[in-house]
Design a protein around this motif. Sequence first.
Motif, PDB file in Angstrom:
ATOM      1  N   LEU A 193      44.442 -17.639 117.513  1.00 26.74           N
ATOM      2  CA  LEU A 193      43.758 -18.692 116.756  1.00 26.74           C
ATOM      3  C   LEU A 193      43.785 -20.026 117.486  1.00 26.74           C
ATOM      4  O   LEU A 193      42.788 -20.757 117.520  1.00 26.74           O
ATOM      5  CB  LEU A 193      44.411 -18.839 115.375  1.00 26.74           C
ATOM      6  N   ASP A 194      44.922 -20.393 118.057  1.00 26.70           N
ATOM      7  CA  ASP A 194      45.051 -21.685 118.734  1.00 26.70           C
ATOM      8  C   ASP A 194      44.104 -21.836 119.916  1.00 26.70           C
ATOM      9  O   ASP A 194      43.769 -22.956 120.302  1.00 26.70           O
ATOM     10  CB  ASP A 194      46.496 -21.882 119.230  1.00 26.70           C
ATOM     11  N   ASN A 195      43.690 -20.714 120.494  1.00 30.08           N
ATOM     12  CA  ASN A 195      42.827 -20.767 121.670  1.00 30.08           C
ATOM     13  C   ASN A 195      41.377 -20.402 121.379  1.00 30.08           C
ATOM     14  O   ASN A 195      40.563 -20.317 122.302  1.00 30.08           O
ATOM     15  CB  ASN A 195      43.371 -19.837 122.762  1.00 30.08           C
ATOM     16  N   ASP A 196      41.058 -20.195 120.114  1.00 28.51           N
ATOM     17  CA  ASP A 196      39.699 -19.795 119.773  1.00 28.51           C
ATOM     18  C   ASP A 196      38.746 -20.982 119.844  1.00 28.51           C
ATOM     19  O   ASP A 196      39.115 -22.119 119.541  1.00 28.51           O
ATOM     20  CB  ASP A 196      39.657 -19.184 118.373  1.00 28.51           C
ATOM     21  N   MET A 197      37.489 -20.723 120.210  1.00 28.97           N
ATOM     22  CA  MET A 197      36.500 -21.779 120.387  1.00 28.97           C
ATOM     23  C   MET A 197      35.901 -22.278 119.075  1.00 28.97           C
ATOM     24  O   MET A 197      35.249 -23.322 119.045  1.00 28.97           O
ATOM     25  CB  MET A 197      35.362 -21.286 121.289  1.00 28.97           C
ATOM     26  N   VAL A 198      36.109 -21.540 117.968  1.00 25.69           N
ATOM     27  CA  VAL A 198      35.513 -21.918 116.692  1.00 25.69           C
ATOM     28  C   VAL A 198      36.557 -22.349 115.670  1.00 25.69           C
ATOM     29  O   VAL A 198      36.404 -23.375 115.014  1.00 25.69           O
ATOM     30  CB  VAL A 198      34.662 -20.766 116.125  1.00 25.69           C
ATOM     31  N   TYR A 199      37.626 -21.598 115.530  1.00 27.88           N
ATOM     32  CA  TYR A 199      38.659 -21.936 114.542  1.00 27.88           C
ATOM     33  C   TYR A 199      39.303 -23.266 114.912  1.00 27.88           C
ATOM     34  O   TYR A 199      39.743 -23.458 116.047  1.00 27.88           O
ATOM     35  CB  TYR A 199      39.709 -20.840 114.482  1.00 27.88           C
ATOM     36  N   ASP A 200      39.385 -24.202 113.934  1.00 23.36           N
ATOM     37  CA  ASP A 200      39.872 -25.544 114.256  1.00 23.36           C
ATOM     38  C   ASP A 200      41.270 -25.850 113.742  1.00 23.36           C
ATOM     39  O   ASP A 200      41.688 -27.001 113.724  1.00 23.36           O
ATOM     40  CB  ASP A 200      38.882 -26.606 113.764  1.00 23.36           C
ATOM     41  N   GLY A 201      41.994 -24.828 113.321  1.00 22.10           N
ATOM     42  CA  GLY A 201      43.393 -25.030 112.959  1.00 22.10           C
ATOM     43  C   GLY A 201      43.634 -25.508 111.558  1.00 22.10           C
ATOM     44  O   GLY A 201      44.770 -25.856 111.217  1.00 22.10           O
ATOM     45  N   GLY A 202      42.621 -25.505 110.706  1.00 26.78           N
ATOM     46  CA  GLY A 202      42.773 -26.045 109.363  1.00 26.78           C
ATOM     47  C   GLY A 202      43.222 -25.071 108.291  1.00 26.78           C
ATOM     48  O   GLY A 202      43.176 -25.398 107.110  1.00 26.78           O
ATOM     49  N   GLY A 203      43.660 -23.869 108.684  1.00 22.63           N
ATOM     50  CA  GLY A 203      44.121 -22.897 107.686  1.00 22.63           C
ATOM     51  C   GLY A 203      42.986 -22.451 106.782  1.00 22.63           C
ATOM     52  O   GLY A 203      41.857 -22.234 107.228  1.00 22.63           O
ATOM     53  N   ALA A 204      43.275 -22.333 105.479  1.00 20.17           N
ATOM     54  CA  ALA A 204      42.247 -21.892 104.528  1.00 20.17           C
ATOM     55  C   ALA A 204      41.037 -22.809 104.552  1.00 20.17           C
ATOM     56  O   ALA A 204      39.908 -22.369 104.340  1.00 20.17           O
ATOM     57  CB  ALA A 204      42.835 -21.820 103.125  1.00 20.17           C
ATOM     58  N   SER A 205      41.258 -24.085 104.840  1.00 23.97           N
ATOM     59  CA  SER A 205      40.138 -25.027 104.890  1.00 23.97           C
ATOM     60  C   SER A 205      39.213 -24.750 106.063  1.00 23.97           C
ATOM     61  O   SER A 205      38.119 -25.285 106.141  1.00 23.97           O
ATOM     62  CB  SER A 205      40.662 -26.469 104.975  1.00 23.97           C
ATOM     63  N   SER A 206      39.651 -23.910 106.978  1.00 20.89           N
ATOM     64  CA  SER A 206      38.826 -23.540 108.130  1.00 20.89           C
ATOM     65  C   SER A 206      38.466 -22.064 108.132  1.00 20.89           C
ATOM     66  O   SER A 206      38.027 -21.527 109.148  1.00 20.89           O
ATOM     67  CB  SER A 206      39.557 -23.882 109.433  1.00 20.89           C
ATOM     68  N   GLY A 207      38.673 -21.400 106.981  1.00 20.67           N
ATOM     69  CA  GLY A 207      38.263 -20.008 106.866  1.00 20.67           C
ATOM     70  C   GLY A 207      39.367 -18.986 107.049  1.00 20.67           C
ATOM     71  O   GLY A 207      39.089 -17.787 107.126  1.00 20.67           O
ATOM     72  N   LEU A 208      40.628 -19.424 107.132  1.00 22.16           N
ATOM     73  CA  LEU A 208      41.727 -18.482 107.306  1.00 22.16           C
ATOM     74  C   LEU A 208      41.985 -17.753 105.987  1.00 22.16           C
ATOM     75  O   LEU A 208      42.324 -18.359 104.980  1.00 22.16           O
ATOM     76  CB  LEU A 208      42.988 -19.212 107.753  1.00 22.16           C
ATOM     77  N   LEU A 209      41.828 -16.444 106.012  1.00 26.26           N
ATOM     78  CA  LEU A 209      42.005 -15.631 104.819  1.00 26.26           C
ATOM     79  C   LEU A 209      43.470 -15.533 104.423  1.00 26.26           C
ATOM     80  O   LEU A 209      44.367 -15.543 105.272  1.00 26.26           O
ATOM     81  CB  LEU A 209      41.483 -14.211 105.068  1.00 26.26           C
ATOM     82  N   THR A 210      43.717 -15.429 103.128  1.00 24.57           N
ATOM     83  CA  THR A 210      45.032 -15.025 102.641  1.00 24.57           C
ATOM     84  C   THR A 210      45.023 -13.510 102.571  1.00 24.57           C
ATOM     85  O   THR A 210      44.126 -12.913 101.968  1.00 24.57           O
ATOM     86  CB  THR A 210      45.319 -15.622 101.253  1.00 24.57           C
ATOM     87  N   LEU A 211      46.002 -12.874 103.207  1.00 21.61           N
ATOM     88  CA  LEU A 211      46.056 -11.420 103.300  1.00 21.61           C
ATOM     89  C   LEU A 211      47.264 -10.863 102.569  1.00 21.61           C
ATOM     90  O   LEU A 211      48.357 -11.432 102.630  1.00 21.61           O
ATOM     91  CB  LEU A 211      46.111 -10.983 104.767  1.00 21.61           C
ATOM     92  N   LYS A 212      47.078  -9.763 101.892  1.00 20.88           N
ATOM     93  CA  LYS A 212      48.153  -9.076 101.208  1.00 20.88           C
ATOM     94  C   LYS A 212      48.123  -7.609 101.601  1.00 20.88           C
ATOM     95  O   LYS A 212      47.104  -6.929 101.435  1.00 20.88           O
ATOM     96  CB  LYS A 212      48.007  -9.212  99.686  1.00 20.88           C
ATOM     97  N   ALA A 213      49.229  -7.105 102.153  1.00 19.46           N
ATOM     98  CA  ALA A 213      49.296  -5.713 102.579  1.00 19.46           C
ATOM     99  C   ALA A 213      49.308  -4.783 101.377  1.00 19.46           C
ATOM    100  O   ALA A 213      49.962  -5.054 100.374  1.00 19.46           O
ATOM    101  CB  ALA A 213      50.552  -5.481 103.421  1.00 19.46           C
TER     102      ALA A 213
END
Length: 312
Positions: A234-254
């Motif tokens: 994630l830290d090196n991705d060209m689109v994800y900007d590090g904002g967590g859920a505010s940037s599209g990071l899903l909450t995952l539950k196994a």
Amino acid sequence: MTGNHKDKSITRRRAIAVTGGTVAVGGLAVAGYQSAFADTSSTATDATAAASASASESSGCMTLMSSVTEGPYHLDGALVRKDITEGKSGVPLTLRLTVVDATDGCTPVKGAAVEIWHCDAWGYYSGYTTANPGGSAPAESEDGSTADDDTYLRGYQIAGANGVVKFETIFPGWYTPRTCHIHLKVHTGGQKEDGTYEGGKVNYTGQLFFDDEIAEEIFTLEPYSKHSGSYTTLDNDMVYDGGGASSGLLTLKAVHKKDPAKGYKGFLTVAVDPDAENTGAGSGGGGGEGGAPPSGAPGDAPGGTPSASASS
């Protein structure tokens, strides 16, 4: 997957955010989670996960994520369906998104059409099955599935009265130089016709992301492990900007904590302005409608042009 999954050669690059028409619900995050998983048993673990996802958000509507490029692999005419796998193998993923209206007290957007598309376990997209995903991977044709090479892992779902859509899919693989992700668009004003969604307009174009630790664990499993190389975090991705859920990071539950192969459930609440429009297909620079598709697409990508059968 073998070797070092972290790509140290790629600098931290960011897609420039555009439009303020998409927001999230802070106070409704827990409620959205409970609604989205209404067909499963409520547990303390579920409640904790939902509370954690909204810990940094206050009550009421606030910015969730800015629209970004749709990327080079979008195709028109995706089918309206819940299960988009078509037999593609991978770790099961139940994706649930709750769409609400930021301009009307964050009420559910009944009839919103959510479109998603993503690569398979080896990094291949339908419609572009000869595009090299980077690293070392079997040819897409070697996966043994009967999936339609023009339609797999693409689809629409139309929200009901609670604004919730649900997809049954697989955990996406990866391709150089991108991190693991799912593309999505939120449409309103159209209707289901001939098995797909027609008319209306696109209110939001974005991408969904996955926790690095979970992704890297999954990529050690079959069939993902047959794709070796340097995975972009994630830290090196060209689109994800590090904002967590505010940037599209899903909450995952196994589904089963001790066995990731059993699958995951992922959720996010997305609020849109039904009067806004953002296709994510702008050209040049980082502004406009989300900027140009990200650079460094898989080496054999046909310049964003699908196969003849896919475009027909």
